[in-house]
Design a protein around this motif. Structure first.
Motif, mmCIF file in Angstrom:
data_model
loop_
_atom_site.group_PDB
_atom_site.id
_atom_site.type_symbol
_atom_site.label_atom_id
_atom_site.label_comp_id
_atom_site.label_asym_id
_atom_site.label_seq_id
_atom_site.Cartn_x
_atom_site.Cartn_y
_atom_site.Cartn_z
ATOM 1 N N SER A 139 0.835 -1.205 0.000
ATOM 2 C CA SER A 139 0.000 0.000 0.000
ATOM 3 C C SER A 139 0.869 1.253 0.000
ATOM 4 C CB SER A 139 -0.926 0.024 1.226
ATOM 5 O OG SER A 139 -2.006 -0.861 1.049
ATOM 6 N N THR A 140 0.315 2.331 -0.566
ATOM 7 C CA THR A 140 1.030 3.603 -0.628
ATOM 8 C C THR A 140 0.215 4.703 0.029
ATOM 9 O OG1 THR A 140 2.149 3.007 -2.693
ATOM 10 C CG2 THR A 140 1.998 5.350 -2.182
ATOM 11 N N LEU A 141 0.852 5.416 0.928
ATOM 12 C CA LEU A 141 0.233 6.588 1.550
ATOM 13 C C LEU A 141 0.844 7.832 0.909
ATOM 14 C CD1 LEU A 141 -1.732 7.313 3.981
ATOM 15 C CD2 LEU A 141 0.371 7.913 5.217
ATOM 16 N N THR A 142 0.015 8.634 0.253
ATOM 17 C CA THR A 142 0.474 9.861 -0.396
ATOM 18 C C THR A 142 0.038 11.053 0.454
ATOM 19 O OG1 THR A 142 0.277 8.836 -2.567
ATOM 20 C CG2 THR A 142 0.362 11.240 -2.502
ATOM 21 N N VAL A 143 0.994 11.906 0.782
ATOM 22 C CA VAL A 143 0.718 13.040 1.670
ATOM 23 C C VAL A 143 1.197 14.334 1.009
ATOM 24 C CG1 VAL A 143 1.117 14.059 3.938
ATOM 25 C CG2 VAL A 143 1.011 11.570 3.705
ATOM 26 N N TYR A 144 0.292 15.302 0.887
ATOM 27 C CA TYR A 144 0.645 16.658 0.466
ATOM 28 C C TYR A 144 0.598 17.521 1.725
ATOM 29 C CZ TYR A 144 -0.419 15.283 -4.393
ATOM 30 O OH TYR A 144 -0.439 14.673 -5.631
ATOM 31 N N GLU A 145 1.701 18.151 2.070
ATOM 32 C CA GLU A 145 1.707 18.951 3.290
ATOM 33 C C GLU A 145 2.686 20.118 3.176
ATOM 34 O OE1 GLU A 145 2.636 16.209 6.361
ATOM 35 O OE2 GLU A 145 4.717 15.957 5.748
ATOM 36 N N ASP A 146 2.364 21.168 3.942
ATOM 37 C CA ASP A 146 3.161 22.395 3.950
ATOM 38 C C ASP A 146 3.793 22.532 5.333
ATOM 39 O OD1 ASP A 146 3.778 25.225 4.392
ATOM 40 O OD2 ASP A 146 2.700 25.610 2.528
ATOM 41 N N PRO A 147 5.090 22.822 5.424
ATOM 42 C CA PRO A 147 5.720 22.907 6.742
ATOM 43 C C PRO A 147 5.072 23.919 7.673
ATOM 44 C CG PRO A 147 7.401 22.826 5.029
ATOM 45 C CD PRO A 147 6.073 22.977 4.333
ATOM 46 N N ARG A 148 4.430 24.971 7.148
ATOM 47 C CA ARG A 148 3.793 25.989 8.002
ATOM 48 C C ARG A 148 2.323 25.680 8.275
ATOM 49 N NH1 ARG A 148 4.688 32.017 5.957
ATOM 50 N NH2 ARG A 148 3.712 32.448 7.988
ATOM 51 N N CYS A 149 1.798 24.639 7.690
ATOM 52 C CA CYS A 149 0.361 24.333 7.809
ATOM 53 C C CYS A 149 0.059 23.727 9.182
ATOM 54 C CB CYS A 149 -0.024 23.372 6.686
ATOM 55 S SG CYS A 149 -1.538 22.451 6.980
ATOM 56 N N PRO A 150 -0.767 24.402 10.014
ATOM 57 C CA PRO A 150 -1.062 23.873 11.352
ATOM 58 C C PRO A 150 -1.817 22.549 11.316
ATOM 59 C CG PRO A 150 -2.410 25.813 10.871
ATOM 60 C CD PRO A 150 -1.402 25.707 9.782
ATOM 61 N N ALA A 151 -2.710 22.371 10.334
ATOM 62 C CA ALA A 151 -3.422 21.095 10.227
ATOM 63 C C ALA A 151 -2.447 19.968 9.873
ATOM 64 C CB ALA A 151 -4.521 21.195 9.172
ATOM 65 N N CYS A 152 -1.428 20.295 9.069
ATOM 66 C CA CYS A 152 -0.403 19.291 8.738
ATOM 67 C C CYS A 152 0.374 18.909 9.998
ATOM 68 C CB CYS A 152 0.560 19.832 7.685
ATOM 69 S SG CYS A 152 -0.231 20.307 6.139
ATOM 70 N N GLY A 153 0.686 19.939 10.826
ATOM 71 C CA GLY A 153 1.393 19.659 12.072
ATOM 72 C C GLY A 153 0.565 18.766 12.977
ATOM 73 N N ALA A 154 -0.741 19.062 13.076
ATOM 74 C CA ALA A 154 -1.621 18.239 13.909
ATOM 75 C C ALA A 154 -1.685 16.813 13.379
ATOM 76 C CB ALA A 154 -3.010 18.867 13.952
ATOM 77 N N PHE A 155 -1.784 16.682 12.046
ATOM 78 C CA PHE A 155 -1.833 15.344 11.442
ATOM 79 C C PHE A 155 -0.552 14.571 11.746
ATOM 80 C CE2 PHE A 155 -0.511 12.655 7.877
ATOM 81 C CZ PHE A 155 -1.525 11.709 7.888
ATOM 82 N N GLU A 156 0.572 15.224 11.534
ATOM 83 C CA GLU A 156 1.842 14.520 11.735
ATOM 84 C C GLU A 156 2.053 14.132 13.196
ATOM 85 O OE1 GLU A 156 3.790 13.196 9.773
ATOM 86 O OE2 GLU A 156 3.068 13.987 7.866
ATOM 87 N N ARG A 157 1.716 15.033 14.113
ATOM 88 C CA ARG A 157 1.921 14.710 15.532
ATOM 89 C C ARG A 157 1.034 13.554 15.973
ATOM 90 N NH1 ARG A 157 2.613 20.314 15.445
ATOM 91 N NH2 ARG A 157 0.427 20.766 15.895
ATOM 92 N N GLU A 158 -0.154 13.432 15.397
ATOM 93 C CA GLU A 158 -1.055 12.346 15.795
ATOM 94 C C GLU A 158 -0.766 11.042 15.055
ATOM 95 O OE1 GLU A 158 -5.210 13.219 15.325
ATOM 96 O OE2 GLU A 158 -5.837 11.321 16.248
ATOM 97 N N PHE A 159 -0.370 11.145 13.792
ATOM 98 C CA PHE A 159 -0.304 9.937 12.975
ATOM 99 C C PHE A 159 1.115 9.444 12.664
ATOM 100 C CE2 PHE A 159 -4.580 11.439 12.231
ATOM 101 C CZ PHE A 159 -5.324 10.262 12.193
ATOM 102 N N ALA A 160 2.138 10.275 12.876
ATOM 103 C CA ALA A 160 3.490 9.856 12.492
ATOM 104 C C ALA A 160 3.905 8.539 13.147
ATOM 105 C CB ALA A 160 4.491 10.963 12.822
ATOM 106 N N PRO A 161 3.628 8.319 14.460
ATOM 107 C CA PRO A 161 4.041 7.024 15.040
ATOM 108 C C PRO A 161 3.377 5.831 14.357
ATOM 109 C CG PRO A 161 3.547 8.623 16.777
ATOM 110 C CD PRO A 161 3.086 9.231 15.488
ATOM 111 N N THR A 162 2.102 5.987 14.009
ATOM 112 C CA THR A 162 1.380 4.893 13.345
ATOM 113 C C THR A 162 1.917 4.666 11.936
ATOM 114 O OG1 THR A 162 -0.607 5.427 14.615
ATOM 115 C CG2 THR A 162 -0.901 4.089 12.640
ATOM 116 N N VAL A 163 2.137 5.765 11.217
ATOM 117 C CA VAL A 163 2.662 5.649 9.852
ATOM 118 C C VAL A 163 4.053 5.016 9.877
ATOM 119 C CG1 VAL A 163 3.439 6.960 7.831
ATOM 120 C CG2 VAL A 163 1.287 7.557 8.966
#
Length: 290
Positions: free
Chosen positions: A87-111
């Protein structure tokens, strides 16, 4: 009135009637031509716009330099995890994007865990449009620093550090490149003169611009945009909200009956491989043996 005069007046009335009828026919024809001309003008304008859009889509720039291991069309995608995962997880994200930060902080360990289990191949498109929204340089500087980390083999570790230390969107802290270099000290092995020079000289600035151009033309308009095997799953997959548990469930369901990829920690960015280079990040990977 003589019969001759009455006949003359009737003939004159008939002639005037015929002339009005002829004029009405001319007016009707002229109106039709005007309407037809307007329609044609709209069609031509529409075709022109279509050609212009298509031309714009086909004229995306090619960066002079891309970070090592980048994949996809024009090497605009940073991979993370095993390229042979089902499976492939494709992520579009901006380093300044707060929603991206929230996503990464919650999901990075699982990913990270799914990738290390050989279940998931991560494809990251690092975009930089918030600089346009809020003015500033933090998105582009951050994206370039992530490319520098990828070039040095530490994308995942630096990526996680960057989002854990993300400033408020309205505070353009990363316009100061020294702050990005300081964050590299939290990643053992990354802080080096090579990395510092890469950040300070904006080595991959052209690549960052090309990734942003690619995003602008992608049809996606917000970040994070997250796709599992090409299907959007953020913030919902159908009626189900994304959660770490749901992400694991969706990946396991997608992988049923398929051979897992290479297992083990992929904390260092993978070296380019022929398999990775041929992978289309927006399409589900083929099942092994298919």
């Amino acid at each position: 009135m003589s019969e001759k005069n009455r006949e003359g007046k009737r003939t004159a009335r008939e002639r005037m009637r015929d002339e009005r009828a002829a004029q009405e026919v001319k007016d009707a024809r002229r109106k039709k031509l005007i309407v037809l001309g307007s329609v044609l003008a709209v069609l031509v304008l529409g075709a022109g716009i279509g050609v212009a859009v298509q031309s714009g889509r086909s004229s995306s720039s090619t960066p002079k330099a891309a970070p090592a291991g980048a994949i996809g069309n024009k090497n605009l995608v940073i991979p993370d995890g095993p390229a042979n995962a089902p499976s492939t997880l494709t992520v579009y994200e901006d380093p300044r994007c707060p929603a991206c930060g929230a996503f990464e902080r919650e999901f990075a360990p699982t990913v990270d865990q799914l990738q290390d289990q050989g279940k998931l191949f991560g494809n990251y498109h690092i975009v930089s449009f918030i600089d346009r929204h809020d003015n500033g340089k933090g998105s582009k500087n951050g994206a370039n620093a992530l490319a520098c980390a990828q070039d040095s083999g530490y994308f995942r570790a630096y990526h996680d550090v960057l989002y854990r230390n993300q400033p408020d969107e309205t505070v353009d802290s990363w316009k100061d490149k020294s702050k990005l270099i300081d964050l590299a000290k939290q990643v053992p092995g990354l802080d080096s003169p090579t990395f510092e020079a890469c950040v300070n000289t904006n080595k991959f600035g052209g690549w960052v611009s090309a990734v942003e151009e690619d995003f602008d033309k992608s049809g996606y308009s917000s970040t994070p945009t997250v796709l599992l095997n090409g299907k959007p799953i953020y913030p919902k997959n159908g009626n189900d909200e994304i959660t770490p548990d749901n992400l694991v469930k969706w990946v396991n369901e997608a992988n049923q009956g398929k051979q897992l990829g290479t297992t083990g920690s992929a904390s260092a960015s993978p070296a380019p491989t022929s398999t990775a280079a041929e992978t289309d990040p927006n399409q589900p990977p083929a099942s092994p043996g298919s």
